[in-house]
Design an enzyme around this catalytic site. Structure first.
Site, short mmCIF file in Angstrom:
data_model
loop_
_atom_site.label_atom_id
_atom_site.label_comp_id
_atom_site.label_asym_id
_atom_site.label_seq_id
_atom_site.Cartn_x
_atom_site.Cartn_y
_atom_site.Cartn_z
N ASP A 1 -2.34 -4.04 7.02
CA ASP A 1 -2.58 -3.11 5.92
C ASP A 1 -4.07 -2.83 5.89
O ASP A 1 -4.87 -3.73 5.71
CB ASP A 1 -2.10 -3.75 4.61
CG ASP A 1 -2.06 -2.74 3.48
OD1 ASP A 1 -2.55 -1.61 3.67
OD2 ASP A 1 -1.56 -3.10 2.40
N ASP B 1 -1.48 3.95 6.63
CA ASP B 1 -2.41 2.83 6.81
C ASP B 1 -1.70 1.47 6.89
O ASP B 1 -2.31 0.44 6.67
CB ASP B 1 -3.45 2.83 5.69
CG ASP B 1 -2.83 2.61 4.32
OD1 ASP B 1 -1.60 2.79 4.20
OD2 ASP B 1 -3.56 2.27 3.38
N GLU B 2 -0.41 1.48 7.17
CA GLU B 2 0.31 0.21 7.24
C GLU B 2 1.25 0.21 8.43
O GLU B 2 1.83 1.25 8.76
CB GLU B 2 1.21 0.03 6.01
CG GLU B 2 0.51 -0.42 4.76
CD GLU B 2 1.51 -0.41 3.61
OE1 GLU B 2 2.14 -1.45 3.36
OE2 GLU B 2 1.69 0.66 3.01
#
Lengths: 411, 367
Positions: free
Chosen positions: A9, A104-105
């Site tokens: 993350d 973003d993960e």
């Protein structure tokens, strides 16, 4: 084989990317907001701002009250997507099973590969180090026997942390874990549970699966399993490029009103075209999906020599396909997708085509800077102008029967 | 009705007309072929409402009449029989097809159901050599996408000005043009759009001799070797873009000459490394040398160099190799001329020995 799932993350992603691009922002509270003209909410706040209480999703005035010296930066989605691509391509060095979960993960199934990198801890550190070296960004990494716990692990050590949850420590960890730490339990559910005096997963477990199912239905089973730290969902590898680009829309009312359906189809075609242009794709297959009010669903597709990212052209093709359906009942949902995408298309030969492509480029650029649908084809207005159709009562059908010619809408 | 025909001739004629029979006919009679007798001849007619094909063959007619027969069924049946002659007769409510040892009965359809043939009236008539028409069709057909929504790109443009014959097709990314001077002037200028399907029918029909062509307001009528084709023309010939504008002037271009056979074989090998998604071949023209390379993450990489006649500066250009292969497969010349002026400019190609066939293709973006 031991199952090891890794969750990456990125920390304060948009704000960190901005700080990387513009070094003068580093170490200062940065708020990335949706778009410069309608700066309404915080899309991402740097850790400097988060320390002063700013959270993503807050309104800008509210955030500025908490953090008066914050620097507002307009979002730059293309740049974030580009950085994400770099990050994900780095992650794919560590496993072939990489699921891109959001911009973003990502989840990685490293069950087979972690020993190659010298164990879990070493792998986690190596991933963080690689990303930091190549992009300057920090991330939090969680490793656990399943996706749920991996995500929890990463969120527990934000920012820039690494946490490994072993199978044997799960019961103890879960019993004291606040319910809102569980992905899938939002603030509303958490506050409902706290009204019942339940704040930790251990307490939630003790309510029992049967009670939760009675109270929440299917979601109850998820709640119980999540509270126990149990999750068997697989890491689904994300294909490197999309197989198709599509949009669908559930109509505000079920209808067989041709004009209305036509305008919805047109808007969907434009949306698909805009997304194709974003990644400069052309396609070959157009699929139209149709769901009737009784939930029967039909899809039909047709292959063409080339489907250019031009809304009007996609609409014409989709309309051809749509017209081949015989509508026996009102429509509930419409969808269009374009597949067999390819990135390489020759430039246009005729000046007229060039002008059209330039026009799209300009419109896309305006919409990117000033917000979606700042400029749009006038045909979109039709969708709002078309009057909601009269419900098909007996009288209406009779009227329609008598005036069958007048109800036919020109296509 | 009663008649006797040669089975082989019947098979050939049925094959000619059946090509137009739609696979999903809108009305049942469109799946049929109309058989009519006329003196010592029998004529066969089929239509899809847009295009009608009529052909005739010699027969011994003992009783005149008309019948409708299911086109595909009768074709398959006649193909599979091995007798020399067949006897076809209408008796009461059945059509009999008899050979020396077998009898087949079809339930006939009502001849009245068969659509009335379009009457062809007026227009510009001229005669043209079959080989020119066939060549024009075969050398341009691959540029047409029949599913294209814009009608003026669904066929080829026939553009005749006095004795100048121009036959051109484009899909807006490339263009093929066959141009020549006709031996006899055509009375009036012609500008019409020939549908892709008619081009297909014609390319199998056109062999030797000449073809009679009449062009009306929105119809074309062709007579080729005793077979008649009447078809609707595509609308929008006036929307067809000005093709002369996009054909580069060869004098202002860099010119490279390459052996066709070599070029084609190299391209075929290189194409093995392309896929639907990665179909870009990078060309680098440099003095006396052309290098082609492709890099495809799904397959691998390939590179080849060939000798060419070229003296200009180094010029990289990217192409979809299919665009070039389809052109090369249409020609037989020993050498091919490639004329270019930049990586984003149209590229002109033609056989070295002739100006009559020009092909313009747009490159892909280099990155």
């Amino acid at each position: 084989m031991e199952r090891v799932i890794l969750h990456v993350d990125m920390d304060a992603y948009f704000a960190s990317v901005e700080q990387q691009i513009n070094p003068s922002l580093r170490g200062r509270p940065v708020l990335v907001c949706g778009n410069p003209l309608t700066k309404t909410v915080v899309a991402s706040a740097s850790y400097e701002a988060k320390r002063q209480g700013v959270r993503s999703g807050m309104s800008i005035p509210e955030a500025l009250k908490l953090c008066p010296d914050a620097i507002l930066v307009p979002g730059n989605p293309i740049c974030y997507a580009e950085t994400s691509r770099v990050v994900f391509s780095l992650l794919s060095l560590f496993t072939d099973t990489l699921e891109i979960y959001s911009i973003d993960e990502a989840f990685l199934d490293v069950s087979r590969t972690f020993p190659l990198f010298g164990g879990k801890g070493a792998l986690g550190r190596r991933i963080k180090e690689t990303i930091r070296k190549k992009t300057g960004l920090t991330c939090s990494v969680g490793m656990a026997p399943n996706k749920l716990l991996a995500k929890i692990a990463a969120s527990l050590v934000k920012p820039d942390g690494l946490r490994i949850i072993e199978e044997k420590e799960v019961p103890e960890l879960m019993s004291d874990l606040p319910v809102e730490e569980v992905p899938g339990i939002g603030p509303r559910l958490a506050s409902l549970l706290s009204d019942w005096g339940i704040t930790t997963c251990g307490q939630l477990q003790r309510l029992g699966e049967n009670f939760l199912i009675t109270r929440f239905g299917l979601r109850g089973r998820f709640l119980y399993q999540a509270a126990c730290g149990f999750d068997n969902s697989p890491v689904v590898p994300t294909p490197p490029q999309p197989k198709s680009i599509g949009h669908s829309y559930t109509l505000p009312f079920n209808t067989d009103h041709t004009d209305f359906l036509r305008s919805v189809l047109f808007r969907l075609a434009e949306q698909v075209a805009a997304r194709m242009r974003q990644s400069s794709f052309h396609g070959r297959v157009v699929t139209v999906c149709l769901r009737l009010d009784d939930f029967t669903t039909f899809t039909r597709q047709r292959k063409f020599a080339s489907v250019p990212p031009d809304g009007r052209r996609i609409f014409t093709l989709a309309w051809q396909i749509f017209s081949s359906f015989t509508l026996v009942r009102p429509v509930r949902l419409l969808g269009i997708s374009v597949s067999e995408l390819s990135a390489e298309t020759p430039l246009p030969l005729f000046p007229e085509e060039k002008t059209r492509e330039n026009l799209f480029h300009t419109v896309d650029e305006i919409n990117r800077r000033l917000g979606e649908n700042t400029v749009f084809p006038a045909t979109f207005l039709l969708e709002k102008m078309v009057k909601p159709p009269v419900p098909k009562t007996h009288a209406f059908q009779f009227w329609r029967f008598k005036h069958s010619d007048t109800t036919r809408i020109p296509t | 009705m009663e008649l006797t025909v040669d089975r082989k001739q019947l098979t050939d004629s049925l094959e000619t007309v059946t090509s137009v029979v739609p696979s999903k006919p809108a009305i049942a009679s469109l799946s049929c072929v109309l058989v009519e007798t006329k003196d010592a001849e029998v004529s066969l007619t089929a239509t899809d409402l847009e295009t009608t094909i009529k052909t005739s063959l010699p027969a011994t007619v003992s009783k005149k009449g008309q019948i409708l027969l299911p086109a595909r069924k009768i074709l398959s049946l006649v193909k599979q029989l091995d007798d020399k002659e067949l006897k076809l007769s209408l008796a009461e409510s059945q059509v009999n097809l008899q050979t020396s040892s077998s009898t087949y009965n079809f339930f006939p359809m009502n001849v009245e159901d068969f659509p009335k043939l379009p009457k062809f009236s007026g227009g510009i008539s001229f005669s043209i050599s079959s080989s020119l028409l066939r060549d024009s069709i075969q050398k341009t057909k691959f540029c047409i996408y029949p599913e294209e929504p814009r009608p003026h790109f669904r066929g080829a443009l026939l553009d005749i000005k006095e004795d100048k014959w121009n036959f051109v097709a484009t899909d807006t990314r490339r263009l093929a043009l066959v141009q020549t001077n006709l031996e006899t002037k055509v009375g009036q200028n012609v500008k019409c759009l020939l549908p892709y399907r008619v081009m297909n029918y014609l390319s199998s029909l056109l062999k030797e001799g000449s073809a009679e062509v009449s062009i009306g307001k929105n119809q074309i009528f062709l007579k080729v070797n005793g077979t008649y084709i009447i078809s609707q023309l595509l609308e929008g010939s006036e929307d067809f873009p000005d093709y002369w504008k996009v054909i580069p002037d060869e004098k202002k271009q860099q010119i490279a000459t390459v052996s066709r056979e070599l070029f084609e074989s190299v391209l075929k090998r290189i194409t093995l490394f392309t896929s639907e998604r990665y179909n870009k071949v990078k060309f680098i023209f440099s003095p006396e040398k052309l290098s082609l390379s492709v890099s495809n993450p799904e397959v691998g990489e390939a590179q080849e160099k060939i000798a060419i006649d070229y003296t200009g500066a180094e010029q990289p250009i990217a192409f979809n190799p299919d665009y070039l292969l389809q052109f090369l497969q249409c020609i037989t010349a020993e050498k091919v001329i490639i004329a270019f002026s930049g990586e984003k400019k149209p590229v002109l190609m033609r056989p070295q020995d002739s100006q009559e066939y020009l092909y313009v293709a747009m490159p892909l973006k280099l990155d």
